[in-house]
Scaffold this active site. Structure first.
Site, mmCIF file in Angstrom:
data_model
loop_
_atom_site.group_PDB
_atom_site.id
_atom_site.type_symbol
_atom_site.label_atom_id
_atom_site.label_comp_id
_atom_site.label_asym_id
_atom_site.label_seq_id
_atom_site.Cartn_x
_atom_site.Cartn_y
_atom_site.Cartn_z
ATOM 1 N N SER A 15 -19.968 26.802 -15.740
ATOM 2 C CA SER A 15 -19.401 26.786 -17.094
ATOM 3 C C SER A 15 -19.513 25.389 -17.712
ATOM 4 C CB SER A 15 -17.948 27.286 -17.109
ATOM 5 O OG SER A 15 -17.099 26.389 -16.464
ATOM 6 N N ARG A 67 -28.345 16.601 6.459
ATOM 7 C CA ARG A 67 -28.124 16.225 5.048
ATOM 8 C C ARG A 67 -29.258 15.349 4.519
ATOM 9 N NH1 ARG A 67 -23.005 17.681 3.349
ATOM 10 N NH2 ARG A 67 -21.436 17.788 4.986
ATOM 11 N N HIS A 111 -14.331 15.914 -12.015
ATOM 12 C CA HIS A 111 -13.349 16.258 -10.993
ATOM 13 C C HIS A 111 -12.062 16.735 -11.670
ATOM 14 C CE1 HIS A 111 -11.619 16.231 -7.003
ATOM 15 N NE2 HIS A 111 -10.544 15.651 -7.512
ATOM 16 N N THR A 143 -20.478 7.127 -6.812
ATOM 17 C CA THR A 143 -20.811 6.088 -5.829
ATOM 18 C C THR A 143 -20.690 6.723 -4.442
ATOM 19 O OG1 THR A 143 -18.528 5.363 -5.674
ATOM 20 C CG2 THR A 143 -19.919 4.231 -7.311
ATOM 21 N N LEU A 146 -16.553 9.452 -1.924
ATOM 22 C CA LEU A 146 -16.368 10.795 -2.504
ATOM 23 C C LEU A 146 -15.248 10.787 -3.544
ATOM 24 C CD1 LEU A 146 -17.333 13.778 -2.192
ATOM 25 C CD2 LEU A 146 -15.375 14.100 -0.678
ATOM 26 N N GLU A 176 -12.402 20.156 -19.328
ATOM 27 C CA GLU A 176 -13.682 19.728 -18.743
ATOM 28 C C GLU A 176 -14.819 20.011 -19.711
ATOM 29 O OE1 GLU A 176 -14.426 21.335 -14.847
ATOM 30 O OE2 GLU A 176 -12.403 20.904 -14.156
HETATM 31 C C1 GRF Z 1 -14.996 22.373 -11.986
HETATM 32 O O1 GRF Z 1 -13.638 22.674 -11.813
HETATM 33 C C2 GRF Z 1 -15.245 20.934 -11.673
HETATM 34 O O2 GRF Z 1 -14.170 20.111 -11.958
HETATM 35 C C3 GRF Z 1 -15.518 20.947 -10.194
HETATM 36 O O3 GRF Z 1 -16.211 22.147 -9.986
HETATM 37 C C4 GRF Z 1 -15.871 23.098 -10.984
HETATM 38 C C5 GRF Z 1 -17.151 23.597 -11.599
HETATM 39 O O4 GRF Z 1 -16.932 24.668 -12.468
HETATM 40 N N1 GRF Z 1 -16.243 19.755 -9.816
HETATM 41 P P1 GRF Z 1 -18.157 25.318 -13.237
HETATM 42 O O5 GRF Z 1 -19.168 25.789 -12.215
HETATM 43 O O6 GRF Z 1 -18.743 24.282 -14.153
HETATM 44 O O7 GRF Z 1 -17.572 26.466 -13.996
#
Ligand code: GRF
Length: 216
Positions: A15, A67, A111, A143, A146, A176
């Site tokens: 999203s 990794r 985040h 960076t 984490l 976000e």
């Molecule tokens: C979000 O909550 C973001 O903060 C975290 O992962 C989620 C991603 O959501 N890092 P989406 O896939 O963008 O809907």
């Protein structure tokens, strides 16, 4: 200023990817998404990319011994698109120091907390249990630590009396979708940068909490 090349990394719904696609289409962001890379073939975000005509790359971490090998394959695929900016948008793999260093100063993560509070998972529940009056989300430069890179844009929201982890998560997610396109816009316009350990906005050093985004 030339249009910037952006590569978005996802693992799921995407999203935030959609919010960035929409902001490019509306002209807010002077850039183009050159590719969307997912480590999961069934990530819904890949359908969003397809619908927007963006090339999709799937590289499964399960196909690699460690990794380093996985991250090396990602670098090889990503660098074919000569990215100016890497956007981690719900990408659920821990990145190696080598990968992070390779994109130092040009990789964002988002985040769901007011960093440096609540790095890691279950951020909404942790904010509720702590009785916080504010929660929110943060875009930061990545960076090697984490969820620990310098903060670029942060959006606080109030915690309401009847909030649950779910209701908080939904309101944080809406935030976000505002601050991720904003951070990408500012980066693509050359206004936001991470140089010599500091985050600069319009050539002014931002405070440790980053640019504070407030809703009208
Ligand atoms: C979000 O909550 C973001 O903060 C975290 O992962 C989620 C991603 O959501 N890092 P989406 O896939 O963008 O809907």
């Amino acid at each position: 200023m030339a249009e910037k090349s952006i590569v978005v990394l996802i693992s799921g719904s995407g999203s935030n990817l959609q919010a960035i696609i929409d902001a490019i289409e509306s002209g807010q962001i002077n850039g183009r998404i050159s590719a969307v890379l997912s480590n999961k073939a069934d990530a819904f975000g890949l359908e969003r990319a397809a619908k927007a005509g963006i090339p999709q790359i799937v590289i499964s971490h399960k196909d690699f011994a460690d990794r380093e090998a996985f991250d090396g394959a990602m670098i090889e695929a990503i660098d074919q698109h000569q990215p100016d900016l890497i956007v981690l948008a719900g990408f659920m793999r821990i990145l190696t120091p080598g990968f992070v260093r390779h994109y130092q100063g040009r990789m964002f993560n988002i985040h769901p907390s007011l960093l440096p509070k609540y790095k890691g998972l279950n951020t909404h529940q942790r904010a509720l249990e702590a009785g916080d009056s504010q929660h929110g989300c943060t875009v930061h430069f990545v960076t090697e630590e984490l969820d620990g890179g310098p903060l670029a844009v942060q959006a606080p929201i109030p915690v309401l009396p009847n909030d649950t982890a779910d209701s908080l998560q939904q309101r944080v997610h809406q935030c976000e979708h505002k601050i991720y396109p904003l951070a990408v816009e500012l980066f693509c316009n050359g206004r936001l940068a991470h140089t010599s350990g500091q985050v600069q906005l319009d050539n002014n050093t931002l405070p440790p909490e980053g640019y504070q985004f407030t809703q009208e």
